[in-house]
Design a protein around this motif. Structure first.
Motif, mmCIF file in Angstrom:
data_model
loop_
_atom_site.group_PDB
_atom_site.id
_atom_site.type_symbol
_atom_site.label_atom_id
_atom_site.label_comp_id
_atom_site.label_asym_id
_atom_site.label_seq_id
_atom_site.Cartn_x
_atom_site.Cartn_y
_atom_site.Cartn_z
ATOM 1 N N ALA A 102 1.295 -1.356 0.373
ATOM 2 C CA ALA A 102 -0.228 -0.092 0.078
ATOM 3 C C ALA A 102 0.474 1.530 0.170
ATOM 4 O O ALA A 102 1.437 1.572 0.939
ATOM 5 C CB ALA A 102 -1.053 -0.655 1.121
ATOM 6 N N ILE A 103 0.401 1.788 -0.761
ATOM 7 C CA ILE A 103 1.215 3.350 -0.770
ATOM 8 C C ILE A 103 -0.044 4.329 -0.283
ATOM 9 O O ILE A 103 -1.041 4.562 -1.094
ATOM 10 C CB ILE A 103 1.899 3.786 -2.518
ATOM 11 N N LYS A 104 0.688 5.456 0.152
ATOM 12 C CA LYS A 104 -0.720 6.846 0.743
ATOM 13 C C LYS A 104 -0.060 8.002 0.808
ATOM 14 O O LYS A 104 1.596 8.125 0.884
ATOM 15 C CB LYS A 104 -0.349 6.438 2.674
ATOM 16 N N LYS A 105 -0.166 8.563 -0.483
ATOM 17 C CA LYS A 105 0.181 9.659 -0.707
ATOM 18 C C LYS A 105 -0.861 11.395 -0.019
ATOM 19 O O LYS A 105 -2.549 10.863 0.218
ATOM 20 C CB LYS A 105 0.145 10.346 -2.373
ATOM 21 N N ALA A 106 -0.283 11.538 1.159
ATOM 22 C CA ALA A 106 -1.164 12.270 1.893
ATOM 23 C C ALA A 106 -1.605 13.884 0.391
ATOM 24 O O ALA A 106 -0.396 14.149 -0.195
ATOM 25 C CB ALA A 106 -0.400 13.224 2.656
ATOM 26 N N THR A 107 -2.450 14.127 1.097
ATOM 27 C CA THR A 107 -3.015 15.829 0.201
ATOM 28 C C THR A 107 -3.746 16.637 1.568
ATOM 29 O O THR A 107 -3.196 16.282 2.438
ATOM 30 C CB THR A 107 -3.971 14.957 -0.584
#
Length: 155
Positions: free
Chosen positions: A102-107
């Motif tokens: 899983a890759i989590k990209k924050a905004t």
């Protein structure tokens, strides 16, 4: 005649910017309270990824101010600059042996508020639009400096 201060603030809001909130706050803390021209120079020279979207928002807030209030760019000051966390974009990356990672990209959501310091104009407001105060005036309290007791006014 009662006077009310006219609105001299304009803001620009950028939502779902693909930078983490902590990295954007590092840049935002440098520009808060500065003039518009000084802010643009700082943002052009800082080597961070978050500078470009913040640069665009500051430019947009200045364009909003010139359109709505007709203010010049020389009189603008950044009064509000805040960063809030946005949604997290989740992606799956294929790994060895058929597994996924899983890759989590924050905004983040960035708000830039600009104020024109030359427009401190007041406008008339009617007497009937004012609300009555909810508090009551307290009774007078006199302290006797020679004794330590409190003397209340009796009315």
């Amino acid at each position: 005649m009662l006077l009310k201060k006219k609105k001299t603030e304009v803001r620009a809001l950028g939502r779902h910017i693909s930078v983490s909130a902590d990295k954007a706050r590092r840049v935002i803390d440098q520009i808060r309270g500065r003039s518009y021209e000084e802010t643009l120079m700082i943002l052009e020279l800082m080597p961070y990824k978050a500078c470009y979207p913040i640069f665009k928002l500051v430019y947009s807030a200045a364009a909003n101010a010139s359109y709505t209030m007709g203010s010049a760019e020389d009189n603008l000051i950044i009064i509000k600059a805040e960063v809030n966390e946005g949604t997290v974009v989740k992606k799956l990356k294929p790994r060895a042996r058929g597994r996924s990672y899983a890759i989590k990209k924050a905004t983040c959501h960035i708000t830039i508020g600009v104020k024109d310091i030359s427009l401190d104009i007041y406008e008339d407001i009617s007497f009937y639009s004012l609300k009555k105060p909810r508090w009551k005036k307290p009774s007078m309290v006199d302290r006797d400096i020679y004794n330590s007791e409190v003397v209340w006014d009796k009315k």
